[in-house]
Design a protein around this motif. Structure first.
Motif, PDB file in Angstrom:
ATOM      1  N   LEU A 136      -7.830  -5.817  -6.386  1.00  0.00           N
ATOM      2  CA  LEU A 136      -6.801  -6.794  -6.746  1.00  0.00           C
ATOM      3  C   LEU A 136      -5.681  -6.812  -5.716  1.00  0.00           C
ATOM      4  O   LEU A 136      -5.247  -7.882  -5.274  1.00  0.00           O
ATOM      5  CB  LEU A 136      -6.236  -6.488  -8.133  1.00  0.00           C
ATOM      6  N   VAL A 137      -5.222  -5.654  -5.293  1.00  0.00           N
ATOM      7  CA  VAL A 137      -4.160  -5.573  -4.288  1.00  0.00           C
ATOM      8  C   VAL A 137      -4.633  -6.189  -2.975  1.00  0.00           C
ATOM      9  O   VAL A 137      -3.881  -6.895  -2.302  1.00  0.00           O
ATOM     10  CB  VAL A 137      -3.694  -4.110  -4.087  1.00  0.00           C
ATOM     11  N   ASP A 138      -5.889  -5.982  -2.621  1.00  0.00           N
ATOM     12  CA  ASP A 138      -6.454  -6.619  -1.422  1.00  0.00           C
ATOM     13  C   ASP A 138      -6.382  -8.146  -1.531  1.00  0.00           C
ATOM     14  O   ASP A 138      -6.005  -8.828  -0.577  1.00  0.00           O
ATOM     15  CB  ASP A 138      -7.903  -6.190  -1.198  1.00  0.00           C
ATOM     16  N   LYS A 139      -6.731  -8.689  -2.680  1.00  0.00           N
ATOM     17  CA  LYS A 139      -6.667 -10.147  -2.875  1.00  0.00           C
ATOM     18  C   LYS A 139      -5.230 -10.655  -2.816  1.00  0.00           C
ATOM     19  O   LYS A 139      -4.962 -11.711  -2.238  1.00  0.00           O
ATOM     20  CB  LYS A 139      -7.289 -10.543  -4.211  1.00  0.00           C
ATOM     21  N   ILE A 140      -4.319  -9.920  -3.419  1.00  0.00           N
ATOM     22  CA  ILE A 140      -2.907 -10.320  -3.375  1.00  0.00           C
ATOM     23  C   ILE A 140      -2.405 -10.312  -1.938  1.00  0.00           C
ATOM     24  O   ILE A 140      -1.759 -11.247  -1.500  1.00  0.00           O
ATOM     25  CB  ILE A 140      -2.055  -9.400  -4.273  1.00  0.00           C
ATOM     26  N   GLU A 141      -2.752  -9.270  -1.190  1.00  0.00           N
ATOM     27  CA  GLU A 141      -2.324  -9.196   0.212  1.00  0.00           C
ATOM     28  C   GLU A 141      -2.836 -10.389   1.005  1.00  0.00           C
ATOM     29  O   GLU A 141      -2.079 -11.024   1.746  1.00  0.00           O
ATOM     30  CB  GLU A 141      -2.832  -7.905   0.843  1.00  0.00           C
ATOM     31  N   LYS A 142      -4.096 -10.736   0.844  1.00  0.00           N
ATOM     32  CA  LYS A 142      -4.673 -11.864   1.598  1.00  0.00           C
ATOM     33  C   LYS A 142      -4.021 -13.185   1.236  1.00  0.00           C
ATOM     34  O   LYS A 142      -3.860 -14.064   2.066  1.00  0.00           O
ATOM     35  CB  LYS A 142      -6.176 -11.921   1.379  1.00  0.00           C
ATOM     36  N   TYR A 166       0.816  -1.216   0.000  1.00  0.00           N
ATOM     37  CA  TYR A 166       0.000   0.000   0.000  1.00  0.00           C
ATOM     38  C   TYR A 166       0.852   1.270   0.000  1.00  0.00           C
ATOM     39  O   TYR A 166       0.346   2.352   0.238  1.00  0.00           O
ATOM     40  CB  TYR A 166      -0.978  -0.021   1.173  1.00  0.00           C
ATOM     41  N   SER A 167       2.133   1.139  -0.320  1.00  0.00           N
ATOM     42  CA  SER A 167       3.000   2.311  -0.435  1.00  0.00           C
ATOM     43  C   SER A 167       2.824   3.002  -1.787  1.00  0.00           C
ATOM     44  O   SER A 167       3.354   4.073  -2.016  1.00  0.00           O
ATOM     45  CB  SER A 167       4.465   1.908  -0.251  1.00  0.00           C
ATOM     46  N   VAL A 168       2.062   2.386  -2.667  1.00  0.00           N
ATOM     47  CA  VAL A 168       1.796   2.912  -4.000  1.00  0.00           C
ATOM     48  C   VAL A 168       0.409   3.537  -4.012  1.00  0.00           C
ATOM     49  O   VAL A 168      -0.514   3.030  -3.370  1.00  0.00           O
ATOM     50  CB  VAL A 168       1.864   1.759  -5.036  1.00  0.00           C
ATOM     51  N   LYS A 169       0.248   4.626  -4.744  1.00  0.00           N
ATOM     52  CA  LYS A 169      -1.082   5.210  -4.926  1.00  0.00           C
ATOM     53  C   LYS A 169      -1.752   4.455  -6.082  1.00  0.00           C
ATOM     54  O   LYS A 169      -1.587   4.783  -7.251  1.00  0.00           O
ATOM     55  CB  LYS A 169      -0.992   6.696  -5.231  1.00  0.00           C
ATOM     56  N   TRP A 170      -2.505   3.404  -5.735  1.00  0.00           N
ATOM     57  CA  TRP A 170      -3.135   2.546  -6.730  1.00  0.00           C
ATOM     58  C   TRP A 170      -4.303   3.249  -7.398  1.00  0.00           C
ATOM     59  O   TRP A 170      -4.996   4.057  -6.777  1.00  0.00           O
ATOM     60  CB  TRP A 170      -3.624   1.258  -6.075  1.00  0.00           C
ATOM     61  N   LEU A 171      -4.539   2.902  -8.648  1.00  0.00           N
ATOM     62  CA  LEU A 171      -5.732   3.382  -9.333  1.00  0.00           C
ATOM     63  C   LEU A 171      -6.949   2.654  -8.771  1.00  0.00           C
ATOM     64  O   LEU A 171      -6.829   1.548  -8.231  1.00  0.00           O
ATOM     65  CB  LEU A 171      -5.612   3.115 -10.834  1.00  0.00           C
TER      66      LEU A 171
END
Length: 65
Positions: free
Chosen positions: A56-62, A45-50
């Motif tokens: 998608l980032v939430d799924k990758i994190e989990k 979450y250090s990136v300002k995601w679109l």
């Protein structure tokens, strides 16, 4: 496959199939993206995601925990 992301931006609809990949050898050649960087799970979450990328980032994190 990780997921298919469907997102409506004001100007267009995005349908993005997302996959787990492994680099066997060589370098990454960006064809569509403007930039790339390696992130560890603590820095996802250090990136300002679109907006379309956030679920998608939430799924990758989990999947990494």
């Amino acid at each position: 496959m990780i997921d298919t992301i469907e997102y409506d931006y004001p100007e267009f609809h995005l349908s993005m199939d997302c996959f787990w990949c492994v680099i066997v050898n060589g370098e990454i050649a960006l064809k569509e993206a403007e930039a790339a960087k390696w992130l560890c799970k603590d820095n996802l979450y250090s990136v300002k995601w679109l907006p379309a990328d956030i679920s998608l980032v939430d799924k990758i994190e989990k999947s990494l925990w």
